[in-house]
Design a protein around this motif. Structure first.
Motif, short mmCIF file in Angstrom:
data_model
loop_
_atom_site.label_atom_id
_atom_site.label_comp_id
_atom_site.label_asym_id
_atom_site.label_seq_id
_atom_site.Cartn_x
_atom_site.Cartn_y
_atom_site.Cartn_z
N LEU A 42 0.83 -1.20 0.00
CA LEU A 42 0.00 0.00 0.00
C LEU A 42 0.87 1.26 0.00
CD1 LEU A 42 -2.76 -1.07 2.58
CD2 LEU A 42 -2.92 -1.05 0.08
N ILE A 43 1.98 1.21 0.72
CA ILE A 43 2.90 2.36 0.72
C ILE A 43 3.51 2.55 -0.66
CG2 ILE A 43 5.08 3.24 1.66
CD1 ILE A 43 4.36 1.85 4.30
N ASP A 44 3.91 1.43 -1.26
CA ASP A 44 4.57 1.52 -2.57
C ASP A 44 3.63 2.07 -3.63
OD1 ASP A 44 6.83 0.99 -4.32
OD2 ASP A 44 5.63 -0.69 -5.12
N ASN A 45 2.37 1.79 -3.50
CA ASN A 45 1.40 2.25 -4.50
C ASN A 45 0.68 3.52 -4.05
OD1 ASN A 45 1.03 0.01 -6.78
ND2 ASN A 45 1.40 -1.06 -4.82
N ARG A 46 1.22 4.20 -3.05
CA ARG A 46 0.68 5.46 -2.58
C ARG A 46 -0.79 5.37 -2.16
NH1 ARG A 46 5.47 6.16 -2.92
NH2 ARG A 46 6.54 7.92 -3.92
N LEU A 47 -1.19 4.17 -1.65
CA LEU A 47 -2.58 4.02 -1.21
C LEU A 47 -2.75 4.43 0.24
CD1 LEU A 47 -3.41 0.59 -2.89
CD2 LEU A 47 -4.03 2.89 -3.67
N VAL A 48 -1.64 4.52 0.98
CA VAL A 48 -1.66 5.04 2.35
C VAL A 48 -0.52 6.03 2.49
CG1 VAL A 48 -2.69 2.96 3.35
CG2 VAL A 48 -0.19 3.15 3.15
N ASP A 49 -0.67 6.94 3.43
CA ASP A 49 0.37 7.93 3.67
C ASP A 49 1.48 7.33 4.53
OD1 ASP A 49 -1.03 9.84 2.29
OD2 ASP A 49 -2.15 10.49 4.07
#
Length: 431
Positions: free
Chosen positions: A151-158
């Motif tokens: 999720l971090i890698d795909n900018r889905l979470v801050d």
């Protein structure tokens, strides 16, 4: 309120403990720990969840509101619903921990306590479930951390901690929690195995002690049976001997010999009475001397039935004597009574023999009086050298007793008084 709290604890214990006992070892302590956690989790969880759910609902955070409602339902089900198996409750409890951990990680990332909850899930699984559950939590922890990295890698979470190398930073931070989980899985089962071995060794020791106790009780029962049989046979043998002597006295024409045979018969019957009482009691080394004394007096009167009217009165206190003291006491009573019956009431006159038995602390006092003619002279009867008096002196010496045997000062008849200290020493009869 106190009664409601007690009823609540009883219900939780019933739901979470099951039928395990201390004999189940580690499983019992796992269930007990889980029960203790759930007892306090429900009131504290509801106390926190209700205001938290209201706050996030007011902030229009729907996902957290749903999560809080799920937590409340899960806690209530684990605590109060009786239709779940204990292991299902435990796994639902772990699911609750993972849900909290996932929410904290996905909403707050490394700033929240989500990684702590991941480690806590591993520790709790090892505490309340078998080791394989702890191993499973490691893979679940890795999966949750990997999902967060995706999720971090795909900018889905801050991920505000770093602007570059965000995935690597997250993996480095989460790896510490996973490493601690692995350490817990490696070392905590060893501790539990040691505890289980200790519990099992204690149970085996307890079982060995119970088996040994059973053997000792069996041996003791066998010895008691043998002792009872010995006393029974001794009593029977003495009865045969006394019967033979009594038959011989009936056939004897010499009155002097006849009396000597009868005296011997009474002495043997006195000892037989003791063995009979020991055989009938639960103790084979001590006897209730007060009841034995009454039986002995009646036996002597029946055996020496000379058609005289002699009454007896008893004033006896409960006294328990060991066989070392009971035998000489009974023989002394036999000598004194036979002497009173033969000499105190001539011409078959009526008479009264009184027997008193008292216990004053550790001192035993035996007193026998009659209202017969008394001694014919004023001399002290203790100095005579008849066989009866020799026996009384010898037996009194064996008891380390003081005695007096004389005419009564307050009326007609004879007074015999014997006093000695109570002893608990057991052993042979006569030396």
């Amino acid at each position: 309120m106190a009664k409601l709290w007690e009823n609540y604890k009883l219900r939780v214990r019933k739901n979470c403990m099951g039928s395990v006992t201390r004999a189940n070892g580690l499983e019992y302590w796992r269930n007990k720990l889980f029960t203790t956690i759930i007892i306090y989790l429900f009131p504290m969880g509801i106390f926190v969840l209700i205001p938290s759910a209201l706050v996030v609902y007011a902030l229009n955070i729907l996902s957290l509101t749903i999560a809080y409602v799920f937590f409340g339902i899960a806690i209530t089900t684990i605590s109060l619903y009786s239709g779940l198996q204990i292991n299902h409750r435990k796994y639902l409890f772990l699911t609750l921990i993972y849900s909290v951990s996932a929410i904290l990680i996905f909403f707050m990332g490394e700033l929240g306590a989500g990684l702590t909850y991941l480690f806590g899930a591993t520790v709790f699984s090892l505490l309340i479930l078998p080791t394989k559950a702890g191993v499973l939590t490691i893979f679940i922890n890795i999966f949750i951390c990997a999902v967060q990295a995706y999720l971090i890698d795909n900018r889905l979470v801050d991920y505000p901690l770093r602007e570059s190398y965000q995935v690597a930073s997250w993996l480095a931070i989460s790896a510490n929690s996973i490493l601690l989980s692995i350490v817990a899985v490696v070392f905590m089962p060893r501790l539990f195995r040691g505890l289980q071995e200790t519990i099992e060794s204690q149970q085996n020791l307890k079982q060995d002690l119970l088996n040994h106790q059973g053997e000792l009780e069996g041996n003791l029962e066998e010895k008691n049976t043998l002792l009872a049989e010995i006393h029974h046979r001794v009593k029977n043998n003495l009865a045969v001997i006394s019967g033979m002597l009594q038959m011989q006295s009936f056939k004897e024409t010499d009155e002097r010999i006849q009396k000597k045979l009868m005296d011997s018969t009474l002495r043997i019957k006195s000892m037989a009475n003791i063995h009979e009482q020991l055989y009938q009691s639960n103790s084979f080394s001590n006897m209730d001397f007060d009841s034995g004394l009454k039986n002995l007096v009646h036996t002597i009167l029946e055996t020496m039935d000379d058609h005289s009217k002699i009454d007896t009165e008893f004033d006896v206190e409960p006294v328990n004597l060991n066989i070392n003291q009971a035998v000489p006491c009974c023989l002394i009573v036999n000598e004194v009574l036979t002497n009173s019956i033969k000499h105190a009431f001539p011409d078959s006159q009526n008479g009264l023999i009184s027997i008193q038995l008292q216990k004053n602390n550790q001192q035993i006092i035996l007193q026998i009086t009659d209202n017969g003619i008394g001694f014919t002279d004023n001399s002290n009867h203790e100095t005579t050298d008849s066989l009866g008096m020799v026996l009384i002196q010898t037996l009194a010496h064996q008891l380390d007793a003081d005695y007096e045997y004389k005419s009564r000062e307050t009326g007609p008849g004879v007074l015999f008084r014997l006093s000695f200290n109570l002893s608990d020493i057991n052993g042979g009869h006569l030396s």
